[in-house]
Design an enzyme around this catalytic site. Structure first.
Site, PDB file in Angstrom:
ATOM      1  N   ASN A  15       0.784  -1.275   0.123  1.00 44.53           N
ATOM      2  CA  ASN A  15      -0.048   0.018   0.131  1.00 44.53           C
ATOM      3  C   ASN A  15       0.863   0.996   0.050  1.00 44.53           C
ATOM      4  OD1 ASN A  15      -2.476  -0.876  -0.296  1.00 44.53           O
ATOM      5  ND2 ASN A  15      -3.109  -1.504   1.876  1.00 44.53           N
TER       6      ASN A  15
ATOM      7  N   ASP B 149       2.401 -10.505   3.814  1.00 49.29           N
ATOM      8  CA  ASP B 149       1.236 -10.383   4.898  1.00 49.29           C
ATOM      9  C   ASP B 149      -0.170 -10.790   4.366  1.00 49.29           C
ATOM     10  OD1 ASP B 149       3.264  -9.875   6.728  1.00 49.29           O
ATOM     11  OD2 ASP B 149       2.554  -7.660   6.988  1.00 49.29           O
TER      12      ASP B 149
ATOM     13  N   MET C 248       4.893 -13.529  11.510  1.00 49.87           N
ATOM     14  CA  MET C 248       4.618 -12.120  10.935  1.00 49.87           C
ATOM     15  C   MET C 248       3.021 -11.592  10.759  1.00 49.87           C
ATOM     16  SD  MET C 248       8.085 -11.306   8.709  1.00 49.87           S
ATOM     17  CE  MET C 248       9.525 -10.573   9.709  1.00 49.87           C
TER      18      MET C 248
ATOM     19  N   SER D 245       1.128 -31.385  25.111  1.00 48.22           N
ATOM     20  CA  SER D 245       2.003 -30.151  24.865  1.00 48.22           C
ATOM     21  C   SER D 245       1.195 -29.348  23.966  1.00 48.22           C
ATOM     22  CB  SER D 245       3.236 -30.685  23.883  1.00 48.22           C
ATOM     23  OG  SER D 245       2.785 -31.426  22.606  1.00 48.22           O
TER      24      SER D 245
ATOM     25  N   HIS E 124      12.674 -12.905  10.613  1.00 44.55           N
ATOM     26  CA  HIS E 124      12.723 -12.468   9.312  1.00 44.55           C
ATOM     27  C   HIS E 124      13.032 -13.718   8.386  1.00 44.55           C
ATOM     28  CE1 HIS E 124      13.654  -8.587  10.779  1.00 44.55           C
ATOM     29  NE2 HIS E 124      13.467  -8.143   9.751  1.00 44.55           N
TER      30      HIS E 124
END
Lengths: 323, 323, 323, 323
Positions: free
Chosen positions: B103, B128, B170, B216, B254
């Site tokens: 954007n 994303d 992320m 777990s 990253h």
């Protein structure tokens, strides 16, 4: 010896399952009855001990983690805890143990033998490769390749954005993962606990890179480095360097412990597992099986715990030439 | 239109190179002269513009990062900066632009067109998947698979040690990576910005798991979740839950941006690149090429910037049934 | 010595690029001018020789294949061909060579030295690990892991369908890839040229598996096994075995040559490259650099060509215990 | 409906386990008792039927193959076989079935319903993506990425040796795997059953590549292409082309069926499994659950069997522009 139990203890490492498989199939081959103890010394104390046959260890050679689960046990550090463990072993008729783990595990095994005369042979299971008495430990090769895969990915971004990346890898007392992943990943600088490298040294390497028109750089920091964690080192560098740079920090974290073991780790783990079992059968005790120069050897627990494994300084020299 | 330049801007994403290749080979196919701008708007301002032929984009379809490099440009946000950029494009005879980015990139392109009438068509390049006007963005599928691979590895350790792991992925404004990696990784709980989930909700899910003998658990936290980063969420849970649990936190960081793109991302990137180029040739401007329901569509930059892409709530419902 | 040229010859192997990088950066470190010869001896004959600087070998440590390309040269087997090669080297002022390749490459280098006194030091570049004078060759570890990854995948299908799979791996004269991928892949049987194993042996192993309720089996066949290729072996077994089984055959083929090198291969390749270069500088000639027991050594080409590397028979013994 | 059984049938595909997990946990969520049939229709006939609870499907979402095993059943093609199957289901009180498989599986299910009125809902489990009624099938995305990974590796070698590689991928009646792996792998030519491409077409593409100085090329051949298998096509090309080229052939084979499923396949499989289960509960029968344009739909078995899924011709057009 008729009944032998195997367990994993301390941090898990890829290849532990391959090692368990080798211990169990080796034991069956020699006519033993084989058992597994769940959750290390904790399971021994609780009597969480199960019989294992050939099929119990089918289709696990390729799996990360440990099917016997692992734990650290505070109770086993007490005489009462060890007595409970001994009672459970007696109740199951266990007369020999194979312990897959690191120095904490072996320390416990030695005390236990002195108290109760049940012999243990160890196999070095730790990704850190910090055990004296073996060239490589179970899980190290896989951890290095996992770290390397991450470094390769991060370099894509570092190159695309002209950045300096500080990447923290595992290794509390040992720079092995840092050194091998750093050299293979083409890192510009590698900070390890075994070698004193100052912030100024790193800055001068990075500057030399700029002068050769390197637009991006990777610095690998072992978690145990005395300059601090990657984030701290990065802060110090930022404060020192006098050119504008875009610095990022990432900590690879727990991914380094998991994943399907590499071929190397599966073979190493199998050799160590079978070697530990055969050692136990041949009367060894309080020793760790290791592979040194492609030969199986046994090193007393006392030495694996007290002696320091040295890093190959020729690799460090090479790293400084190739960057 | 005779000369078209392509550039990448904003965070890099796997597939950007496949997209560049499609733009360049598509342009050559239609008889255009093709150019690449290095480092996005910064390169435009500096005139860092190079001709590209078919061989320039050979052997890059499989590479992560971007051969044209990427950067965020403050100078392009000023009228003076844009004027310099325009002068450079004029000097090179560029009469059309393909912008691969998000954007921020498209906002700049729209203002630039209003001032200087050089048309831009965009391709959605961000891991994303937060852009309205396309089902998926370049790099999203690769990022999800990278996160998933990490989750699979961490589960080895979580299972071996009976731990609860909080894994941060992320997605500043979007829970797409969290949701898809979480569902495919079999996570017990997934925290995303789009849905209000309280610490109490997570605790009740974890407790229900204990009751079913789950030893777990994995909780995925999108970096933009309103309960905070994974470390904070973990702290809150630790303070709330009344059973003894071993909690660990890891931030994937990253690695999610890099790596060789998946098949899906290479095909998507190629379609978007060729689609953007063909749109530009057909008179489109101030639009982003997208794929919706397997069809190529063009969405005005204005809409991609202002409209919110919704998350498929049916997937969230499924996640709660399958855990 | 002032000008050194490096080239790759014979089949390509992952790690060749890491080796080239080490040779070049090592040479520059010692003040040499460095060159690359394209397509091995063919390029030498044609004068396809280019200068290499530090940036020429940037960002290649992680790449499969060889940036210098490789070829087999018939012309270099003739005195006329070699004379042309010598003339080209003279024209470029090259006074030393680093050859990355296998026995064919080294044979040529030795003859060439005898005729023209330009010294060559070799680095062992072949996935087969069949060179005397080094524990491992460049590309071997990567090839084994690639084969292992394929075996793991095929086991999914073998298990799901209760099948016996015959998998052919590379290794014309050597069973190294078969043995290491077979052991790490948990294969039930491994057929290699170094050891005589009859069809009857394999059948009896498979039958013993059936008796232990093994529903699927994997047999690894080295391409050079004297019982023939995997398809032939499978046919013989089918004709011999008297229980109904579903047998499939697959040949892993050329995927074993490619891919990004493992950490091990990158470090090994770097050490061998730097070691070859330093050997050349120190007056070595007609020798191959190798790593034996973690130490760099130099072995005369004559020995690498004529002596046979033995397979570790302890591994074979282990394989038969663990299956 | 109270008791539902799930089974896998036909060739195994990565994601089948994720689908089984979704069926089972979905069924338990709705209060059903859940069962698994081992080895498809064969197991039904033999009564190899086991109860499944939530833990039975723990930790399988990431595994290739199928924990329920698969088989093709000749006996189920006979009325007697189906009667036996019905008797077994009755004996276990099963009143609904979920079949994960392809057209052969669905054909059997439809006949079975007509005879015994036990309803089946299907989930499309086949790597070939050749089923009408869903955009993608379980395992397709994983198979494409496995093929792509192999193509990337082979390109390393092709480039290093200036070779043309013919690579055969799976897809007896469908070019989907060939097309998607070929486009994403940057193949110069893709031969699929859906499109008539002659040897002359391929030769002209390869020649055009030579003219543009391409030194290596990749040709992807779907196993069902009418020009024959990759080896035959390569022979025809060799006989036709009039420039000297080094041609190699490789068949990727069974690796394409295995491996841990991609994120896409795990989510797709989960949605299809839950969707099939919910359809069955809502009275659907003789239908296959599918995802078309991100929406769950049900298509009659009759249509999935008789209707032909078309290949997206826009992708073929793109491939010819981008090569």
């Amino acid at each position: 010896m008729k009944r032998v139990a195997v367990f994993t203890s301390g941090g898990d490492a890829p290849g532990m399952n391959a090692c368990i498989r080798a211990v169990v199939r080796g034991g069956l081959h020699y006519g033993l009855e084989m058992f597994g103890i769940i959750r290390g010394y904790n399971g021994m104390i609780k009597g969480d001990i199960i019989p294992l046959n050939s099929q119990s260890v089918s289709n696990i050679v390729q799996r990360g983690g440990t099917i016997l689960k692992s734990a650290r046990s505070k109770e086993f550090m007490t005489p009462e805890g060890r007595k409970k463990g001994y009672d459970q072993l007696k109740a199951h008729g266990i007369d020999g143990l194979i312990a897959i783990g690191g120095n904490g595990t072996f320390t416990g095994a030695e005390i236990f033998f002195n108290e109760f005369q049940i012999p243990t042979v160890g196999a070095p299971g730790t990704i850190d490769n910090d055990l004296y008495g073996t060239d490589y430990t179970i899980g190290f090769d896989t951890a290095v390749n996992t770290a390397l895969d991450a470094i390769d990915k991060i370099r894509d971004t570092a190159d695309s954005h002209d950045r300096i990346f500080f990447i923290e890898v595992m290794g509390r007392d040992s720079g092995y993962i840092a050194m091998q992943s750093g050299i293979s990943g083409g890192a510009e600088s590698i900070l390890i606990p075994e070698e004193r490298q100052t912030v100024e040294d790193v800055v001068s390497v990075l500057k030399a890179g700029f002068d050769r028109k390197k637009s991006s750089s990777i610095v690998i920091v072992a978690e145990g480095d005395e300059e601090g964690h990657a984030a701290e080192v990065a802060e110090k560098i930022k404060a020192t360097i006098d050119v504008p740079v875009d610095i990022r920090v990432t900590n690879l974290g727990h991914i380094q412990r998991g994943g399907s073991p590499t071929a190397y780790d599966r073979i190493l783990s199998s050799r160590l597992g079978l070697g530990a079992l055969e050692g136990l059968l041949n009367g060894q005790k309080n020793v760790m099986a290791g592979i040194v120069n492609d030969e199986l050897i046994y090193t007393p627990f006392h030495d694996t715990i007290t002696k320091k494994k040295l890093i190959n300084s020729d690799l460090l020299r090479m790293a400084s030439i190739l960057r």
